[in-house]
Design a protein around this motif. Structure first.
Motif, PDB file in Angstrom:
ATOM      1  N   ALA A   1      11.745   5.698 -11.857  1.00 23.77           N
ATOM      2  CA  ALA A   1      12.918   5.713 -12.737  1.00 23.77           C
ATOM      3  C   ALA A   1      12.594   5.204 -14.131  1.00 23.77           C
ATOM      4  N   GLY A   2      11.409   4.601 -14.269  1.00 21.30           N
ATOM      5  CA  GLY A   2      11.023   4.049 -15.560  1.00 21.30           C
ATOM      6  C   GLY A   2      11.880   2.875 -15.980  1.00 21.30           C
ATOM      7  N   SER A   3      12.294   2.051 -14.997  1.00 20.55           N
ATOM      8  CA  SER A   3      13.181   0.929 -15.303  1.00 20.55           C
ATOM      9  C   SER A   3      12.692  -0.340 -14.621  1.00 20.55           C
ATOM     10  N   ALA A   4      13.235  -1.462 -15.065  1.00 22.72           N
ATOM     11  CA  ALA A   4      12.910  -2.755 -14.477  1.00 22.72           C
ATOM     12  C   ALA A   4      14.157  -3.625 -14.488  1.00 22.72           C
ATOM     13  N   ASP A   5      14.422  -4.306 -13.381  1.00 23.31           N
ATOM     14  CA  ASP A   5      15.553  -5.226 -13.272  1.00 23.31           C
ATOM     15  C   ASP A   5      15.042  -6.657 -13.183  1.00 23.31           C
ATOM     16  N   THR A   6      15.710  -7.569 -13.890  1.00 21.96           N
ATOM     17  CA  THR A   6      15.357  -8.986 -13.846  1.00 21.96           C
ATOM     18  C   THR A   6      16.467  -9.765 -13.160  1.00 21.96           C
ATOM     19  N   ILE A   7      16.106 -10.561 -12.157  1.00 23.97           N
ATOM     20  CA  ILE A   7      17.051 -11.404 -11.422  1.00 23.97           C
ATOM     21  C   ILE A   7      16.580 -12.848 -11.548  1.00 23.97           C
TER      22      ILE A   7
ATOM     23  N   ARG B   1      13.678 -22.659  -9.457  1.00 21.35           N
ATOM     24  CA  ARG B   1      14.039 -21.375 -10.064  1.00 21.35           C
ATOM     25  C   ARG B   1      13.176 -20.279  -9.449  1.00 21.35           C
ATOM     26  N   MET B   2      13.826 -19.170  -9.113  1.00 27.83           N
ATOM     27  CA  MET B   2      13.135 -17.980  -8.630  1.00 27.83           C
ATOM     28  C   MET B   2      13.537 -16.823  -9.529  1.00 27.83           C
ATOM     29  N   LYS B   3      12.590 -16.323 -10.287  1.00 26.99           N
ATOM     30  CA  LYS B   3      12.851 -15.202 -11.191  1.00 26.99           C
ATOM     31  C   LYS B   3      12.044 -14.002 -10.709  1.00 26.99           C
ATOM     32  N   THR B   4      12.698 -12.864 -10.602  1.00 26.18           N
ATOM     33  CA  THR B   4      12.042 -11.667 -10.098  1.00 26.18           C
ATOM     34  C   THR B   4      12.245 -10.507 -11.063  1.00 26.18           C
ATOM     35  N   ILE B   5      11.162  -9.788 -11.337  1.00 23.79           N
ATOM     36  CA  ILE B   5      11.226  -8.555 -12.118  1.00 23.79           C
ATOM     37  C   ILE B   5      10.784  -7.426 -11.195  1.00 23.79           C
TER      38      ILE B   5
ATOM     39  N   SER C   1       0.809  -1.217   0.000  1.00 18.92           N
ATOM     40  CA  SER C   1       0.000   0.000   0.000  1.00 18.92           C
ATOM     41  C   SER C   1       0.842   1.266   0.000  1.00 18.92           C
ATOM     42  N   HIS C   2       2.132   1.156   0.391  1.00 21.47           N
ATOM     43  CA  HIS C   2       2.960   2.356   0.520  1.00 21.47           C
ATOM     44  C   HIS C   2       3.867   2.602  -0.688  1.00 21.47           C
ATOM     45  N   SER C   3       3.714   1.815  -1.752  1.00 21.11           N
ATOM     46  CA  SER C   3       4.566   2.001  -2.923  1.00 21.11           C
ATOM     47  C   SER C   3       3.811   1.671  -4.194  1.00 21.11           C
ATOM     48  N   GLU C   4       4.084   2.431  -5.250  1.00 21.78           N
ATOM     49  CA  GLU C   4       3.477   2.137  -6.548  1.00 21.78           C
ATOM     50  C   GLU C   4       4.265   1.091  -7.319  1.00 21.78           C
ATOM     51  N   ASP C   5       5.458   0.769  -6.851  1.00 20.26           N
ATOM     52  CA  ASP C   5       6.286  -0.209  -7.540  1.00 20.26           C
ATOM     53  C   ASP C   5       5.674  -1.601  -7.408  1.00 20.26           C
ATOM     54  N   VAL C   6       5.834  -2.389  -8.443  1.00 21.66           N
ATOM     55  CA  VAL C   6       5.287  -3.746  -8.482  1.00 21.66           C
ATOM     56  C   VAL C   6       6.424  -4.735  -8.686  1.00 21.66           C
ATOM     57  N   GLN C   7       6.359  -5.843  -7.971  1.00 18.33           N
ATOM     58  CA  GLN C   7       7.366  -6.887  -8.129  1.00 18.33           C
ATOM     59  C   GLN C   7       6.688  -8.164  -8.615  1.00 18.33           C
ATOM     60  N   ILE C   8       7.256  -8.771  -9.648  1.00 14.17           N
ATOM     61  CA  ILE C   8       6.751 -10.034 -10.179  1.00 14.17           C
ATOM     62  C   ILE C   8       7.729 -11.140  -9.798  1.00 14.17           C
ATOM     63  N   ASN C   9       7.234 -12.182  -9.153  1.00 10.06           N
ATOM     64  CA  ASN C   9       8.061 -13.327  -8.771  1.00 10.06           C
ATOM     65  C   ASN C   9       7.560 -14.580  -9.469  1.00 10.06           C
ATOM     66  N   GLU C  10       8.486 -15.309 -10.068  1.00  9.03           N
ATOM     67  CA  GLU C  10       8.151 -16.602 -10.658  1.00  9.03           C
ATOM     68  C   GLU C  10       8.840 -17.700  -9.864  1.00  9.03           C
ATOM     69  N   ARG C  11       8.104 -18.740  -9.540  1.00  6.41           N
ATOM     70  CA  ARG C  11       8.677 -19.912  -8.869  1.00  6.41           C
ATOM     71  C   ARG C  11       8.445 -21.125  -9.750  1.00  6.41           C
TER      72      ARG C  11
END
Length: 216
Positions: free
Chosen positions: A76-82, A66-70, A42-52
């Motif tokens: 910042a208009g950016s997205a990091d994939t781990i 496998r754990m994949k996170t976006i 509720s305190h952030s507009e950022d969204v995190q996507i997790n794949e298991r």
């Protein structure tokens, strides 16, 4: 993404995934099954996507996941994939506790996957979460009923379970037909507004290693 920072980040990811209460009712995955989750607060507009994804089980009972996170940074208009692929070995005394013994990872800024040193202090994880399993009678008392729940992964007929949590409630929507057996979790405040939510946005079968691991 130094080694120290990577493990701090992984610890926070595992805490959200396994210690938030979200996975308390999770059912076993079959080899190749995968799920994708959207995590929001509720305190952030950022969204995190997790794949298991459950990649497979070795002959010594070790499990590759496998754990994949976006991680999206809207400001910042950016997205990091781990991407991480980890080998867990079950504890002989507790079926829910697994020991993390090996990990490969591909982080932002790296061209290829790297073998990661697994520190002993990060190795033990309760995959069922930090909450003890409730009794059958407790679950029955907390069951509100069956509801139609729509997430980006589809519409499900899900059992709604709600437990009190001091300053609010913890709510689960459970569906035995879905991979993992649940489709949504939300921590609510006293006004029944969600503070933290995980919902299913994708699921499937046929998951394979993306980082070159071999299942023995």
């Amino acid at each position: 993404w130094t080694t120290d920072f990577a493990w701090i980040w992984i610890s926070q990811l595992f805490t959200m995934q396994y210690l938030s209460g979200a996975t308390m009712f999770e059912k076993d995955y079959k080899p190749g099954e995968w799920t994708k989750w959207q995590m929001s607060t509720s305190h952030s507009e950022d969204v995190q996507i997790n794949e298991r994804a459950f990649l497979g089980r070795q002959t010594d009972r070790g499990e590759w996941w496998r754990m994949k996170t976006i991680v999206t940074d809207k400001s910042a208009g950016s997205a990091d994939t781990i991407v991480m692929e980890a080998l867990f070995r079950p504890d002989s005394t507790n079926e829910y506790v697994q020991r993390l013994v090996r990990m490969r990872g591909k982080f932002p800024g790296t061209a290829e996957a790297q073998e990661m040193m697994v520190p002993e202090q990060w190795s033990m994880w309760n995959m069922a979460g930090s909450m003890p399993k409730p009794t059958k009678e407790s679950i029955e008392g907390a069951t509100i009923g069956t509801e139609s729940v729509t997430t980006p992964a589809g519409t499900f007929s899900a059992k709604h379970v709600r437990f009190g949590s001091g300053g609010g409630t913890l709510d689960w929507w459970l569906d035995d037909t879905s991979v993992g057996g649940w489709v949504k979790f939300s921590a609510m405040d006293n006004d029944k507004k969600p503070m933290y939510t995980m919902e299913l946005v994708g699921k499937g079968v046929g998951a394979k290693s993306e980082l070159g691991i071999t299942i023995k």
